[in-house]
Every structure is written in structure tokens, then in C-alpha cells.
Write a protein that holds these residues in place. Structure first.
Motif, short mmCIF file in Angstrom:
data_model
loop_
_atom_site.label_atom_id
_atom_site.label_comp_id
_atom_site.label_asym_id
_atom_site.label_seq_id
_atom_site.Cartn_x
_atom_site.Cartn_y
_atom_site.Cartn_z
N LEU A 121 -12.11 -21.73 10.46
CA LEU A 121 -12.75 -21.99 11.74
C LEU A 121 -12.34 -21.00 12.81
N GLY A 122 -11.33 -20.17 12.51
CA GLY A 122 -10.99 -19.09 13.43
C GLY A 122 -9.58 -19.08 13.97
N ARG A 123 -8.75 -20.08 13.63
CA ARG A 123 -7.39 -20.06 14.15
C ARG A 123 -6.61 -18.92 13.49
N ARG A 124 -5.88 -18.19 14.32
CA ARG A 124 -5.05 -17.10 13.83
C ARG A 124 -3.64 -17.27 14.39
N ASP A 125 -2.79 -17.88 13.62
CA ASP A 125 -1.42 -18.16 14.05
C ASP A 125 -0.50 -17.99 12.84
N ALA A 126 0.11 -16.82 12.76
CA ALA A 126 0.98 -16.53 11.62
C ALA A 126 2.17 -17.48 11.56
N GLY A 127 2.47 -18.14 12.68
CA GLY A 127 3.60 -19.06 12.71
C GLY A 127 3.46 -20.22 11.75
N VAL A 128 2.22 -20.61 11.41
CA VAL A 128 2.03 -21.74 10.50
C VAL A 128 2.52 -21.40 9.09
N LEU A 129 2.61 -20.10 8.79
CA LEU A 129 3.05 -19.70 7.45
C LEU A 129 4.52 -20.02 7.21
N THR A 130 5.27 -20.27 8.28
CA THR A 130 6.69 -20.59 8.12
C THR A 130 6.90 -21.93 7.42
N LEU A 206 -22.63 -26.06 16.04
CA LEU A 206 -21.25 -25.57 16.12
C LEU A 206 -20.48 -26.30 17.21
N VAL A 207 -21.13 -26.55 18.35
CA VAL A 207 -20.50 -27.30 19.43
C VAL A 207 -20.22 -28.73 18.98
N ASP A 208 -21.16 -29.34 18.25
CA ASP A 208 -20.95 -30.68 17.71
C ASP A 208 -19.70 -30.72 16.83
N PHE A 209 -19.57 -29.71 15.96
CA PHE A 209 -18.43 -29.69 15.05
C PHE A 209 -17.13 -29.49 15.83
N ASP A 210 -17.15 -28.56 16.79
CA ASP A 210 -15.96 -28.30 17.59
C ASP A 210 -15.53 -29.56 18.34
N GLU A 211 -16.48 -30.24 18.93
CA GLU A 211 -16.20 -31.47 19.67
C GLU A 211 -15.65 -32.55 18.72
N GLY A 212 -16.26 -32.67 17.55
CA GLY A 212 -15.79 -33.65 16.57
C GLY A 212 -14.38 -33.37 16.11
N PHE A 213 -14.06 -32.09 15.95
CA PHE A 213 -12.71 -31.73 15.51
C PHE A 213 -11.70 -32.08 16.60
N MET A 214 -12.08 -31.82 17.86
CA MET A 214 -11.18 -32.17 18.97
C MET A 214 -11.02 -33.69 19.08
N GLU A 215 -12.08 -34.43 18.77
CA GLU A 215 -11.99 -35.89 18.75
C GLU A 215 -11.00 -36.34 17.68
N LEU A 246 -4.81 -30.06 21.60
CA LEU A 246 -6.00 -30.84 21.91
C LEU A 246 -7.14 -30.04 22.52
N HIS A 247 -6.84 -29.17 23.47
CA HIS A 247 -7.90 -28.51 24.24
C HIS A 247 -8.03 -27.04 23.88
N LYS A 248 -8.08 -26.78 22.58
CA LYS A 248 -8.21 -25.40 22.11
C LYS A 248 -9.42 -25.31 21.19
N PRO A 249 -10.60 -25.11 21.77
CA PRO A 249 -11.81 -25.04 20.93
C PRO A 249 -11.80 -23.82 20.02
N PHE A 250 -12.48 -23.94 18.89
CA PHE A 250 -12.60 -22.81 17.98
C PHE A 250 -13.64 -21.80 18.47
N PHE A 251 -14.61 -22.28 19.27
CA PHE A 251 -15.72 -21.43 19.68
C PHE A 251 -15.79 -21.36 21.21
N PRO A 252 -14.85 -20.69 21.86
CA PRO A 252 -14.76 -20.73 23.34
C PRO A 252 -15.99 -20.22 24.07
N ASP A 253 -16.67 -19.21 23.54
CA ASP A 253 -17.87 -18.69 24.22
C ASP A 253 -18.94 -19.76 24.35
N LEU A 254 -19.06 -20.61 23.34
CA LEU A 254 -20.09 -21.64 23.36
C LEU A 254 -19.83 -22.69 24.43
N TRP A 255 -18.57 -22.86 24.78
CA TRP A 255 -18.22 -23.79 25.86
C TRP A 255 -18.33 -23.10 27.22
#
Length: 261
Positions: A121-130, A206-215, A246-255
Motif C-alpha cells: 500500500l506504500g509504507r516505506r519504513d525500514a525500521g519494521v525489519l528489525t 482508493l479513498v474508501d480503502f484508505d478510510e477503511g484501513f484507518m477505521e 492512526l492519521h497516516k493515509p497511504f494516498f495523501p494526494d487523494l485527501w
């Protein structure tokens, strides 16, 4: 004597393996529920990953009909994923604490499939690999997912193929880095919304999915708070960490374009 090798319901669904995979660490009645809920989550994560990869192919092929049907399935699964938290909330804090310490350092933070899902979905955080040993299956899957184009990258290519002016530097961006808001992309999004055709409907799904994921994230936080309060989770990550996501959408441009329409 020949053996009957015909496929059965039990063998096709591998029920002996699945139903034998609940191995509680205690005699507490509620531990089975805890295990089953999380195993079912992993099955749905597997399906979401499968569907999102298919969605990417359909978007890049410009196949609107298949993209819409896949969105419908994804959003339906997401509703189930959210509703499943209601089941685990039937377990009281005392019931959970009766076996919690036996979980040791195991934690949902270690779910390789969830991290792979986030990466698609677009998250890029190498820290999760730890959370994984380098070279492990989970490490390699999550690392590989963070090196591939995300769903949003596929969406932008879909828009470019539909004739919308997506900046070349965005289409050719380094996909190992997080998506950044783009004025050029937002201009294209404003145009497609005003055109009010199929690309606008794809954007809304895509906005529906992003909102659902945040829910789902919000409901998850409240479930953790009502179960263990402000305690850290078994892996060291509790409600405070979950609230930070909580408030980190995957698709910020769409918001971002909502206030410009």
C-alpha cells in the motif's frame, strides 16, 4: 488393494493441518479464541495481499471492470477484518491477562504479512525489519515488497495511460522511498474528478480503502486500550504506538485535493 485417492472436503481444505494449528500455552478457556482470531487475521491478510497484487495488474493494464470488481472484494474483506475485532472484545482484560505472560515476546508487531500488506500500500519504513532476523522469510518478503511499486504507483500509471498529466519524475520515482505529496499529481486528480468518469471512481475506491484501513487501525487501538490499558504490548508496542499510526493515509494526494474540489 488400491487406495482411494479422490479429493475430499477435508483434504482439499487441509483441515487436519488448519484445525491442528491451535496450540495454546495454557489451559485457559479463552486462549483458543485469541489464537483463532489472529490466525484468521493472517488468512485475510494473505487474501488482501493476493487481491492487491491483482489490482495493481488490472490498473496497469487499464482494465476498469476487473479493477472495480477487485475493489469490491477488497472493501468487503476489509469490513470483515474490522468486524472481527468485535469477537476478541468479548474477552475481558482479566481473561486475557490469565495467559498473556505466556506469550512472552510474541507480538502482532511481528506479523510479516501485515508489514507486507502495508508495503504494498506504500509504507516505506525500514525500521519494521528489525522485528525479523535478516534472511528470514518474513524479512525477505517485507524487504522485497518495499522495493516494488506500490498500489498508488500503479494507480498513477493507470492515470497516465488514461491521458492525465502525471509528472514524469513521479512516474519514474524511486519506489523504495515514501510517496510525497505532489502539486502536479493533485492537479491531475482535480481534473479527473471534474471529468467525473471511471478514473474518478477508481480514485474514490482508493479513498474508501484508505478510510477503511484507518477505521481498522482506530478500532484496533480501542480494543488494545480496553484489554490492556496503557501497558506496553508483549512485543513492547502498545496503544501509544498504535495511536501514532492512526492519521497516516497511504494516498495523501487523494485527501489533499478534497478542499479544492
Amino acid at each position: 488393494m488400491s487406495q482411494d485417492k479422490s479429493l475430499t472436503y477435508t483434504s482439499y481444505l487441509a483441515l487436519e493441518e488448519i484445525l491442528g494449528a491451535q496450540r495454546p500455552t495454557s489451559d485457559e478457556h479463552d486462549e483458543i479464541l485469541f489464537i483463532v482470531v489472529h490466525q484468521v487475521y493472517e488468512l485475510w491478510f494473505k487474501q488482501l495481499i493476493h487481491e492487491l497484487r491483482y489490482l495493481q495488474r488490472m490498473l496497469e493494464d487499464g482494465n476498469d471492470a476487473r479493477a472495480f470488481s477487485t475493489f469490491k472484494r477488497l472493501l468487503t474483506i476489509l469490513k470483515l477484518v474490522v468486524a472481527q475485532l468485535d469477537v476478541i472484545e468479548t474477552m475481558t482484560p482479566v481473561q486475557f491477562l490469565a495467559f498473556r505472560e505466556l506469550l512472552e515476546s510474541s507480538s502482532g508487531f511481528q506479523s510479516g504479512q501485515f508489514r507486507e500488506l502495508e508495503a504494498i500500500l506504500g509504507r516505506r519504513d525500514a525500521g519494521v525489519l528489525t522485528a525479523y532476523h535478516e534472511g528470514s522469510v518474513d524479512y525477505e518478503k517485507v524487504e522485497a515488497a518495499m522495493a516494488r511499486p506500490s498500489v498508488y504507483d500503479s494507480f498513477l500509471r493507470y492515470l497516465a495511460d488514461k491521458g492525465y498529466e502525471i509528472p514524469e519524475e513521479v512516474l519514474e520515482r524511486d519506489v523504495t522511498q515514501p510517496v510525497q505529496e505532489s502539486a502536479g499529481v493533485q492537479a491531475a486528480l482535480l481534473q479527473l474528478y471534474r471529468d467525473d468518469g471511471e478514473p474518478a471512481q477508481v480514485a474514490e475506491r482508493l479513498v474508501d480503502f484508505d478510510e477503511g484501513f484507518m477505521e481498522w487501525r482506530y478500532h484496533h487501538v480501542k480494543m488494545v486500550e480496553r484489554t490492556i490499558g496503557s501497558r506496553p504490548g508483549t512485543g513492547g508496542y502498545g496503544a501509544e504506538y498504535l495511536r501514532s499510526t492512526l492519521h497516516k493515509p497511504f494516498f495523501p494526494d487523494l485527501w489533499a485535493v478534497r478542499s479544492e474540489l
